[in-house]
Design an enzyme around this catalytic site. Structure first.
Site, PDB file in Angstrom:
ATOM      1  N   SER A   8     -13.541  -4.859  -6.214  1.00  8.45           N
ATOM      2  CA  SER A   8     -12.179  -5.233  -6.613  1.00  8.45           C
ATOM      3  C   SER A   8     -12.183  -5.612  -8.081  1.00  8.45           C
ATOM      4  CB  SER A   8     -11.684  -6.422  -5.794  1.00  8.45           C
ATOM      5  OG  SER A   8     -10.574  -7.018  -6.462  1.00  8.45           O
ATOM      6  N   HIS A  11     -11.233  -0.756  -5.771  1.00  6.88           N
ATOM      7  CA  HIS A  11     -10.151  -1.484  -5.107  1.00  6.88           C
ATOM      8  C   HIS A  11      -9.293  -2.187  -6.161  1.00  6.88           C
ATOM      9  CE1 HIS A  11      -8.454  -3.638  -1.579  1.00  6.88           C
ATOM     10  NE2 HIS A  11      -8.404  -4.699  -2.377  1.00  6.88           N
ATOM     11  N   ASP A  18      -6.025  -4.632  -6.829  1.00  9.24           N
ATOM     12  CA  ASP A  18      -5.176  -5.647  -6.189  1.00  9.24           C
ATOM     13  C   ASP A  18      -3.895  -5.876  -6.972  1.00  9.24           C
ATOM     14  OD1 ASP A  18      -6.699  -6.541  -3.876  1.00  9.24           O
ATOM     15  OD2 ASP A  18      -8.190  -7.237  -5.324  1.00  9.24           O
ATOM     16  N   MET A  43      -0.466  -7.990  -7.192  1.00 11.02           N
ATOM     17  CA  MET A  43       0.132  -9.245  -6.727  1.00 11.02           C
ATOM     18  C   MET A  43       1.416  -9.528  -7.496  1.00 11.02           C
ATOM     19  SD  MET A  43      -3.272 -11.585  -6.653  1.00 11.02           S
ATOM     20  CE  MET A  43      -4.725 -11.099  -5.705  1.00 11.02           C
ATOM     21  N   HIS A  64      -4.221  -2.011  -3.128  1.00  9.71           N
ATOM     22  CA  HIS A  64      -3.836  -3.027  -2.137  1.00  9.71           C
ATOM     23  C   HIS A  64      -2.611  -3.768  -2.663  1.00  9.71           C
ATOM     24  CE1 HIS A  64      -5.158  -7.090  -0.108  1.00  9.71           C
ATOM     25  NE2 HIS A  64      -4.042  -6.613   0.429  1.00  9.71           N
ATOM     26  N   MET A  81       0.013  -6.542  -2.591  1.00 11.39           N
ATOM     27  CA  MET A  81       0.385  -7.859  -2.071  1.00 11.39           C
ATOM     28  C   MET A  81       1.729  -8.186  -2.708  1.00 11.39           C
ATOM     29  SD  MET A  81      -3.416  -9.468  -2.319  1.00 11.39           S
ATOM     30  CE  MET A  81      -3.942  -8.151  -3.421  1.00 11.39           C
ATOM     31  N   MET A 107      -7.851  -8.924   6.246  1.00  8.76           N
ATOM     32  CA  MET A 107      -8.073  -9.923   5.202  1.00  8.76           C
ATOM     33  C   MET A 107      -9.016 -11.002   5.726  1.00  8.76           C
ATOM     34  SD  MET A 107      -6.442  -8.780   2.618  1.00  8.76           S
ATOM     35  CE  MET A 107      -6.880 -10.173   1.552  1.00  8.76           C
ATOM     36  N   GLY A 121      -4.281 -13.537  -2.464  1.00 12.75           N
ATOM     37  CA  GLY A 121      -3.691 -14.146  -3.654  1.00 12.75           C
ATOM     38  C   GLY A 121      -4.694 -14.438  -4.755  1.00 12.75           C
ATOM     39  N   ASP A 155     -11.609  -7.559   3.297  1.00 16.04           N
ATOM     40  CA  ASP A 155     -11.266  -7.910   1.922  1.00 16.04           C
ATOM     41  C   ASP A 155     -11.198  -9.426   1.763  1.00 16.04           C
ATOM     42  OD1 ASP A 155     -10.349  -7.965  -0.652  1.00 16.04           O
ATOM     43  OD2 ASP A 155      -8.412  -7.030  -0.231  1.00 16.04           O
ATOM     44  N   GLY A 164     -14.043 -12.646  -0.007  1.00 20.95           N
ATOM     45  CA  GLY A 164     -15.239 -13.438   0.270  1.00 20.95           C
ATOM     46  C   GLY A 164     -16.419 -12.630   0.782  1.00 20.95           C
ATOM     47  N   GLY A 188     -15.182  -8.482  -4.854  1.00 17.59           N
ATOM     48  CA  GLY A 188     -14.848  -8.702  -6.262  1.00 17.59           C
ATOM     49  C   GLY A 188     -15.939  -9.491  -6.943  1.00 17.59           C
TER      50      GLY A 188
END
Ligand code: DX5
Ligand code: ZN
Length: 229
Positions: free
Chosen positions: A12, A37, A39, A41, A70, A72, A141, A146, A176, A178, A198
């Site tokens: 990510s 990936h 993200d 937001m 992705h 969000m 997730m 976020g 996705d 952690g 990430g």
């Protein structure tokens, strides 16, 4: 050709250098990333703002393989064409982002992209039971979306339930949030095949010193594959 359920590592770029995205994507791929990936937001669906379709367009020429976007954001539908034009290969929307996820998934496929649906940690696997023929990817997730760098939330039971529901359908299970060499094996064993990471990929390296990206990617892949022995 049979559906590719082998382990894929998808760095990510939320954890990359925002002033250097093109080179960061190229470095991650050169170091063994399978997908990139991205993200998105909006500061509304999630409490953070990242970037939008113009950034995806700008980085597209620097990515040889799959650009996995992705979203969000809410709403989703007004922006689908912009992400298609930006060159997204996979566009994933959250089931929690609006009342008409089925319409959204149809529109994503209608715009010639693979369609993904993401589930927040609090959303059960059963929520997408009626959508399995409308998706190419389910994103589970493993943090509340976020922010990067959060602690992994164990979603093993949900991944197993989804894997059983999916059966022989050509649908990827992505996790996705952690994900690192410690948390990846559980999820891979439960049935996830796309591992987004990430911080665990981009830590310790840079575009001028990309070797650590490769070490990090190999460590996550080896940990995930080790579960199959
Ligand atoms: C979370 C994002 C993730 C995140 C992953 O909202 O969707 O892709 O950036 O970052 P790490 O691996 O640092 O948790
Ligand atoms: Zn993501």
């Amino acid at each position: 050709m049979s559906f590719d359920r082998s382990i894929k590592i998808a760095p990510s770029i939320l954890a990359a250098d925002f002033a250097n995205f093109g080179a960061e994507c190229a470095a991650a791929e050169a170091q063994g990333a399978d997908w990139i990936h991205v993200d998105i937001m909006d500061g509304h669906f999630v409490p953070n703002i990242s970037f939008g379709p113009a950034t995806c367009s700008a980085i597209r020429p620097h990515i040889k393989g799959v650009m996995d976007v992705h979203l969000m954001i809410a709403p989703v539908d007004p922006y689908i064409d912009a992400f298609a034009e930006a060159g997204a290969n996979i566009l994933t929307a959250h089931i929690e982002a609006g009342p008409h996820i089925h319409r959204t998934l149809q529109a994503i496929r209608g715009a010639d992209m693979k369609a993904g649906v993401a589930l927040n940690p609090g959303t059960p696997a059963s929520a997408i039971e009626g959508l399995l023929d409308n998706v190419d990817l389910v994103c589970v997730m493993t943090v509340n979306p976020g922010f990067g760098g959060q602690k992994f939330i164990d979603m093993t039971a949900k991944i197993k339930a989804l894997r059983a529901m999916i059966g022989d359908r050509p649908v990827h299970i992505e996790i996705d949030g952690g994900v690192d060499a410690k948390t990846a094996p559980l999820a891979a064993k439960a049935g996830a095949d796309v591992l987004v990471a990430g911080s665990a990929v981009f830590r310790g390296g840079s575009v001028t010193n990309p070797g650590p990206y490769g070490e990090n990617i190999r460590a996550i892949r080896a940990a995930a594959l080790g579960t199959y022995t």
